[in-house]
Design an enzyme around this catalytic site. Structure first.
Site, PDB file in Angstrom:
ATOM      1  N   TYR A 214      -1.673  -1.018  10.455  1.00 25.30           N
ATOM      2  CA  TYR A 214      -1.788  -1.225   9.007  1.00 25.30           C
ATOM      3  C   TYR A 214      -0.532  -0.714   8.289  1.00 25.30           C
ATOM      4  CZ  TYR A 214      -3.687  -1.208   4.270  1.00 25.30           C
ATOM      5  OH  TYR A 214      -3.886  -1.435   2.928  1.00 25.30           O
TER       6      TYR A 214
ATOM      7  N   SER B 254       0.870  -1.192   0.000  1.00 29.96           N
ATOM      8  CA  SER B 254       0.000   0.000   0.000  1.00 29.96           C
ATOM      9  C   SER B 254       0.896   1.228   0.000  1.00 29.96           C
ATOM     10  CB  SER B 254      -0.850  -0.006   1.276  1.00 29.96           C
ATOM     11  OG  SER B 254      -1.416   1.270   1.520  1.00 29.96           O
TER      12      SER B 254
END
Ligand SMILES: NC(=O)c1ccc[n+]([C@@H]2O[C@H](COP(=O)([O-])OP(=O)(O)OC[C@H]3O[C@@H](n4cnc5c(N)ncnc54)[C@H](OP(=O)(O)O)[C@@H]3O)[C@@H](O)[C@H]2O)c1
Length: 262
Positions: free
Chosen positions: A157, A144
């Protein structure tokens, strides 16, 4: 030049929606047989039948909760029992929790690490010897843009995706002489079910890309003469990733916190 996947098998985790389902579609269109893994079997079943009919490939499905470590070896046992040799692995299953760490559900944070880091690492390790000896497929680990800087309100995350980026770049280097294409795909905000699972769009930074745009970018990286070990989808996301890496944390942390809707 497009890589041909005909006669090979690709295993895609998190194939029941979003980027994983899109990877399955694109790989099937290029002739790959598929092993589709996720928890929602009904979704996998529908996608498998659709792609078999449309592309004349074979699609196998496996319902597995990859947040459970016992499931990791079960995936490998399933492909062995089916006599399938996996030459492309797309480690895509993942999710994010949102909120300052002290206020998040501790069990959910553990699950996030087990899925985003544990399952991805275990499956890469379990299949890597096969991927290397086949040497004509790919390893795609979905990271990401959160991988490029610490992310307040998404601390776990961001750290899991920084791991994916670092781990994948190292594996790409280790396997560079084998013909295996290895890349860490770093999407920015993408229109999937991701933010439904997050439970808030406050964490969204920048404009949405479609799953199709992101997977096309990944396939372009695989088709390149030299597959880049890390690929960021979207021009604005690429600029953000460079700034995220270069900015000193005393500047980057407050800016990222503001971008995260806090
Ligand atoms: N969308 C974005 O903005 C964005 C941005 C950057 C990176 N990413 C990354 O892209 C990847 C795919 O996400 P997405 O955007 O496509 O979101 P999504 O639509 O929510 O898809 C997530 C997929 O992961 C699967 N999954 C979740 N938990 C699982 C578990 N415990 N065991 C097995 N499978 C599980 C889900 O299937 P089941 O629920 O059926 O199990 C689903 O197929 C993730 O790694 C995510 O971190 C997304």
């Amino acid at each position: 030049m497009s890589v041909h996947f005909a006669g090979t098998t690709a295993l895609v985790t998190g194939a029941s929606s979003g980027l994983g389902a899109e990877f399955a579609r694109v790989l099937a269109a290029r002739g790959a047989d598929l092993v589709l893994v996720a928890r929602r079997l009904d979704r996998l079943e529908a996608l498998a039948r659709e792609l078999e009919t449309r592309h004349g490939i074979t699609a196998r499905i496996l319902g597995a909760d990859l947040g459970e470590p016992a499931a990791w070896a079960r995936v490998r046992a399933f492909t062995d029992a089916e006599g399938v040799r996996v030459s492309t692995l797309v480690n895509n299953a993942g999710f994010a929790t949102y909120g300052v760490l002290a206020e998040t559900d501790p069990g959910r944070a553990d699950e996030e690490v087990r899925l985003n880091v544990g399952a991805l690492t275990a499956l890469t390790r379990l299949y890597l010897p096969d991927l290397m000896s086949e040497g004509r497929g790919a390893l795609v680990n979905v990271a990401s843009t959160a991988a490029f800087q610490p992310v307040p309100s998404m601390a776990v995350y961001g750290a899991t995706k920084a791991y994916v980026r670092s781990f994948t770049a190292a594996v790409a280097w280790e396997t560079r002489a084998t013909g295996l294409r290895v890349t860490a795909l770093c999407p920015g905000a993408t229109r999937t079910e991701f933010f439904d699972v997050v439970g808030s769009e406050d964490a969204k930074v920048g404009r949405y890309q479609s799953a199709g745009q992101v997977v096309r970018r990944a396939m372009r990286a695989l088709d390149a003469r030299r597959t880049p070990p890390v690929v960021v989808s979207g021009v604005a996301n690429r600029v953000g990733a460079v700034l995220g890496r270069l900015a000193p944390e005393r500047l980057g942390l407050p800016l990222t916190e503001a971008l995260m809707g806090r």
